[in-house]
Motif scaffolding. Sequence first.
Motif, PDB file in Angstrom:
ATOM      1  N   LYS A 211      -4.468   2.909  -2.180  1.00 39.79           N
ATOM      2  CA  LYS A 211      -4.938   3.785  -3.253  1.00 39.79           C
ATOM      3  C   LYS A 211      -4.938   2.945  -4.521  1.00 39.79           C
ATOM      4  O   LYS A 211      -3.885   2.480  -4.959  1.00 39.79           O
ATOM      5  N   ILE A 212      -6.128   2.728  -5.083  1.00 33.80           N
ATOM      6  CA  ILE A 212      -6.257   1.900  -6.284  1.00 33.80           C
ATOM      7  C   ILE A 212      -6.982   2.721  -7.350  1.00 33.80           C
ATOM      8  O   ILE A 212      -8.181   2.580  -7.557  1.00 33.80           O
ATOM      9  N   PRO A 213      -6.241   3.593  -8.051  1.00 23.55           N
ATOM     10  CA  PRO A 213      -6.895   4.470  -9.028  1.00 23.55           C
ATOM     11  C   PRO A 213      -7.311   3.767 -10.318  1.00 23.55           C
ATOM     12  O   PRO A 213      -8.189   4.252 -11.024  1.00 23.55           O
ATOM     13  N   LEU A 214      -6.690   2.626 -10.637  1.00 25.85           N
ATOM     14  CA  LEU A 214      -7.008   1.914 -11.876  1.00 25.85           C
ATOM     15  C   LEU A 214      -7.344   0.462 -11.581  1.00 25.85           C
ATOM     16  O   LEU A 214      -6.652  -0.193 -10.809  1.00 25.85           O
ATOM     17  N   GLU A 215      -8.400  -0.034 -12.230  1.00 23.94           N
ATOM     18  CA  GLU A 215      -8.816  -1.420 -12.054  1.00 23.94           C
ATOM     19  C   GLU A 215      -9.016  -2.113 -13.401  1.00 23.94           C
ATOM     20  O   GLU A 215     -10.123  -2.523 -13.751  1.00 23.94           O
ATOM     21  N   PRO A 216      -7.935  -2.287 -14.156  1.00 23.94           N
ATOM     22  CA  PRO A 216      -8.092  -3.006 -15.434  1.00 23.94           C
ATOM     23  C   PRO A 216      -8.384  -4.485 -15.176  1.00 23.94           C
ATOM     24  O   PRO A 216      -7.980  -5.032 -14.166  1.00 23.94           O
ATOM     25  N   GLU A 217      -9.099  -5.107 -16.090  1.00 21.32           N
ATOM     26  CA  GLU A 217      -9.438  -6.518 -15.931  1.00 21.32           C
ATOM     27  C   GLU A 217      -8.305  -7.444 -16.334  1.00 21.32           C
ATOM     28  O   GLU A 217      -8.324  -8.618 -16.029  1.00 21.32           O
ATOM     29  N   ASN A 218      -7.311  -6.926 -17.014  1.00 19.25           N
ATOM     30  CA  ASN A 218      -6.242  -7.743 -17.563  1.00 19.25           C
ATOM     31  C   ASN A 218      -4.950  -7.516 -16.778  1.00 19.25           C
ATOM     32  O   ASN A 218      -4.492  -6.373 -16.667  1.00 19.25           O
ATOM     33  N   PRO A 219      -4.331  -8.578 -16.221  1.00 18.26           N
ATOM     34  CA  PRO A 219      -3.067  -8.399 -15.489  1.00 18.26           C
ATOM     35  C   PRO A 219      -1.964  -7.785 -16.361  1.00 18.26           C
ATOM     36  O   PRO A 219      -1.118  -7.048 -15.867  1.00 18.26           O
ATOM     37  N   GLY A 220      -1.992  -8.069 -17.641  1.00 21.89           N
ATOM     38  CA  GLY A 220      -1.015  -7.485 -18.540  1.00 21.89           C
ATOM     39  C   GLY A 220      -1.156  -5.966 -18.613  1.00 21.89           C
ATOM     40  O   GLY A 220      -0.161  -5.240 -18.655  1.00 21.89           O
ATOM     41  N   LEU A 221      -2.389  -5.474 -18.594  1.00 22.20           N
ATOM     42  CA  LEU A 221      -2.604  -4.021 -18.575  1.00 22.20           C
ATOM     43  C   LEU A 221      -2.118  -3.413 -17.272  1.00 22.20           C
ATOM     44  O   LEU A 221      -1.558  -2.317 -17.268  1.00 22.20           O
TER      45      LEU A 221
ATOM     46  N   VAL B   3       0.819  -1.221   0.000  1.00 24.74           N
ATOM     47  CA  VAL B   3       0.000   0.000   0.000  1.00 24.74           C
ATOM     48  C   VAL B   3       0.850   1.268   0.000  1.00 24.74           C
ATOM     49  O   VAL B   3       0.324   2.364   0.096  1.00 24.74           O
ATOM     50  N   GLU B   4       2.151   1.129  -0.136  1.00 28.17           N
ATOM     51  CA  GLU B   4       3.059   2.274  -0.063  1.00 28.17           C
ATOM     52  C   GLU B   4       2.854   3.263  -1.216  1.00 28.17           C
ATOM     53  O   GLU B   4       3.021   4.468  -1.050  1.00 28.17           O
ATOM     54  N   PHE B   5       2.506   2.752  -2.413  1.00 35.66           N
ATOM     55  CA  PHE B   5       2.307   3.592  -3.594  1.00 35.66           C
ATOM     56  C   PHE B   5       0.994   3.178  -4.272  1.00 35.66           C
ATOM     57  O   PHE B   5       0.501   2.072  -4.061  1.00 35.66           O
ATOM     58  N   PRO B   6       0.405   4.050  -5.120  1.00 38.85           N
ATOM     59  CA  PRO B   6      -0.839   3.699  -5.818  1.00 38.85           C
ATOM     60  C   PRO B   6      -0.696   2.404  -6.631  1.00 38.85           C
ATOM     61  O   PRO B   6       0.348   2.145  -7.234  1.00 38.85           O
ATOM     62  N   LEU B   7      -1.773   1.634  -6.642  1.00 43.87           N
ATOM     63  CA  LEU B   7      -1.806   0.313  -7.277  1.00 43.87           C
ATOM     64  C   LEU B   7      -2.732   0.267  -8.481  1.00 43.87           C
ATOM     65  O   LEU B   7      -3.756   0.947  -8.506  1.00 43.87           O
ATOM     66  N   ALA B   8      -2.399  -0.585  -9.419  1.00 41.73           N
ATOM     67  CA  ALA B   8      -3.347  -1.023 -10.447  1.00 41.73           C
ATOM     68  C   ALA B   8      -3.651  -2.472 -10.099  1.00 41.73           C
ATOM     69  O   ALA B   8      -2.739  -3.300 -10.022  1.00 41.73           O
ATOM     70  N   LEU B   9      -4.908  -2.766  -9.833  1.00 48.37           N
ATOM     71  CA  LEU B   9      -5.331  -4.130  -9.512  1.00 48.37           C
ATOM     72  C   LEU B   9      -6.535  -4.496 -10.359  1.00 48.37           C
ATOM     73  O   LEU B   9      -7.351  -3.629 -10.682  1.00 48.37           O
ATOM     74  N   PRO B  10      -6.661  -5.779 -10.693  1.00 49.01           N
ATOM     75  CA  PRO B  10      -7.859  -6.202 -11.422  1.00 49.01           C
ATOM     76  C   PRO B  10      -9.114  -5.874 -10.617  1.00 49.01           C
ATOM     77  O   PRO B  10      -9.091  -5.898  -9.382  1.00 49.01           O
ATOM     78  N   GLY B  11     -10.200  -5.569 -11.320  1.00 47.33           N
ATOM     79  CA  GLY B  11     -11.464  -5.291 -10.643  1.00 47.33           C
ATOM     80  C   GLY B  11     -12.042  -6.536 -10.003  1.00 47.33           C
ATOM     81  O   GLY B  11     -11.624  -7.657 -10.278  1.00 47.33           O
ATOM     82  N   ARG B  12     -13.016  -6.335  -9.135  1.00 45.97           N
ATOM     83  CA  ARG B  12     -13.683  -7.454  -8.458  1.00 45.97           C
ATOM     84  C   ARG B  12     -14.719  -8.064  -9.392  1.00 45.97           C
ATOM     85  O   ARG B  12     -15.304  -7.329 -10.180  1.00 45.97           O
ATOM     86  N   PRO B  13     -15.033  -9.319  -9.331  1.00 49.56           N
ATOM     87  CA  PRO B  13     -14.365 -10.349  -8.538  1.00 49.56           C
ATOM     88  C   PRO B  13     -13.132 -10.861  -9.274  1.00 49.56           C
ATOM     89  O   PRO B  13     -13.158 -11.065 -10.483  1.00 49.56           O
ATOM     90  N   ASN B  14     -12.085 -11.036  -8.557  1.00 49.95           N
ATOM     91  CA  ASN B  14     -10.834 -11.556  -9.097  1.00 49.95           C
ATOM     92  C   ASN B  14     -10.094 -12.189  -7.931  1.00 49.95           C
ATOM     93  O   ASN B  14     -10.036 -11.591  -6.844  1.00 49.95           O
ATOM     94  N   ALA B  15      -9.530 -13.366  -8.131  1.00 51.04           N
ATOM     95  CA  ALA B  15      -8.887 -14.086  -7.027  1.00 51.04           C
ATOM     96  C   ALA B  15      -7.715 -13.313  -6.434  1.00 51.04           C
ATOM     97  O   ALA B  15      -7.584 -13.210  -5.210  1.00 51.04           O
TER      98      ALA B  15
END
Length: 173
Positions: free
Chosen positions: A82-92, A53-65
């Motif tokens: 801080k999760i400003p982006l929630e792309p569905e693709n781990p590559g993104l 949580v030290e810096f902003p994250l990009a994480l897949p949106g819910r539901p995702n394992a």
Amino acid sequence: MNHGLLDMAVIAMEKPSETSIVPELLVREPLVLVRSAELPPPHDHPVPVGDVVEFPLALPGRPNAVRGIVDRAIRECRLAAKIPLEPENPGLCLEFVRCGLVGQTVTLRSVLVERNTAGMHVAPIEDRQLHWAFVVHRQRRHMAPVCRLASIIKSALADAVRSGPWPGASIVG
């Protein structure tokens, strides 16, 4: 599976939840923190949840394992992310880190196979893993064709872990 359309599947999970399937945990795979080269490298290896949580994250949106594991770990440690982006693709997620839109992401070690992570900091996260489970529909698990196909799939997964193309993964049990 509940509707009878699938006899078996390989799924990502933390805990078995459905009663109509019989999960068999086969493979354990570590979660890794991937941080931009523009940021300081993680302090420790493996990385504590606090570093996630030290810096902003990009994480897949819910539901995702992976997202579920990360969300739970953050809650357990009473932290906020801080999760400003929630792309569905781990590559993104990785590309957003690479181009500097966010500072870091959490993903599976296998997602990094054959991807260029040069200049990024990659470190496993302490005590955070995803399990790949093999599930068979209860009513069909004793059928000969299902048993044979199940054996082939389990063998292929074990071979992938043992032969190296699945880095960081280990066989459960």
